[in-house]
Scaffold this active site. Sequence first.
Site, mmCIF file in Angstrom:
data_model
loop_
_atom_site.group_PDB
_atom_site.id
_atom_site.type_symbol
_atom_site.label_atom_id
_atom_site.label_comp_id
_atom_site.label_asym_id
_atom_site.label_seq_id
_atom_site.Cartn_x
_atom_site.Cartn_y
_atom_site.Cartn_z
ATOM 1 N N GLY A 113 0.834 -1.192 0.000
ATOM 2 C CA GLY A 113 0.000 0.000 0.000
ATOM 3 C C GLY A 113 0.870 1.244 0.000
ATOM 4 N N CYS A 114 0.303 2.361 -0.434
ATOM 5 C CA CYS A 114 1.106 3.584 -0.578
ATOM 6 C C CYS A 114 1.591 4.103 0.769
ATOM 7 C CB CYS A 114 0.328 4.648 -1.343
ATOM 8 S SG CYS A 114 -1.307 5.046 -0.693
ATOM 9 N N HIS A 115 0.683 4.377 1.701
ATOM 10 C CA HIS A 115 1.107 4.856 3.020
ATOM 11 C C HIS A 115 2.024 3.834 3.693
ATOM 12 C CE1 HIS A 115 -1.763 8.206 3.072
ATOM 13 N NE2 HIS A 115 -2.723 7.368 2.729
ATOM 14 N N ALA A 116 1.651 2.572 3.567
ATOM 15 C CA ALA A 116 2.419 1.510 4.207
ATOM 16 C C ALA A 116 3.852 1.476 3.700
ATOM 17 C CB ALA A 116 1.740 0.162 3.970
ATOM 18 N N SER A 117 4.047 1.750 2.415
ATOM 19 C CA SER A 117 5.393 1.708 1.841
ATOM 20 C C SER A 117 6.338 2.650 2.581
ATOM 21 C CB SER A 117 5.350 2.081 0.354
ATOM 22 O OG SER A 117 4.669 1.104 -0.396
#
Length: 309
Positions: A113-117
């Site tokens: 996921g974007c935030h998770a990255s």
Amino acid sequence: MKKVFIDGSAGTTGLRIRERLAARSDIELLILPEDKRKDSAARREALNRADVAFLCLPDDAAREAVAMIENPNTAVIDTSTAHRTADGWIYGFPELCEDRAALAAAKRVANPGCHASGFIALVAPLIRAGLLKRDAHLCAFSLTGYSGGGKKMIAEYEGEGRAAALEAPRQYALTQKHKHLPEMQAVCGLDVAPIFSPIVADYYAGMEVTVPLFADAVRGGAAEIAAVYRETYQKGLVRYSPTMGEGGLLAGNGMAGRDDMEIGVLGNDERILLVARFDNLGKGASGAAIQNMNILLGTDEATGLVTGE
């Protein structure tokens, strides 16, 4: 020539993957006619013909697509949340993959996921190096452009007569149940999920994830953190930047249009800021997916991607 099928090519991530791959001579895109795009039989046939299938679908549809695949040679890169913590799937963050050969041979890859990255890029190396404890109680906030919300949110921000609230940054996931939290906790090996506050603002693309730490939460200090980042990110699309920022400011769109990520250690000896900056549609979505595809195909992982190198 490798055959690639994008299931869900009409969404924001799928469209960007398709646009990027259309220019490549080593890829044959399997494209369904518009009237067959949601036809189960046509999708099943394309999924099983593909060497690599991208799933750019809602979670339930992604699970359904995986169930359609009978060809053992079809490799799947799922950009949804459905399989990011699932058994039998490799989490597709190559820079932190302890066994790159396993990633290259994988048939089931969950795209981060974007935030998770951003969070994982900052925290996972410190957990592995023992600078942060697994039982650490962390918090993070993440600033993102509105393209991360998909077609509907893009239309809201770019439409005429839009609501006045869209002119200011807006915090969301107020219940602390954001869909990226499970992977943030699992991939980093944290005992508890972090407090996470994402914020969407009035610009198209770019993401800035910040994890603040008091110095007593870290074994060592800012210099030791920077040393871990330098050691960890010697290969791939993530790089440590010792001079991050623009004259004391840090623009959320500073990496827009690119597929790499920069991370930095800011703050001071008492209060440390770990920051990751990247494009939510690049290293946070389609760029990461193509990087994973390149690795699966045995191609240089930066092929077809935009980086600062």
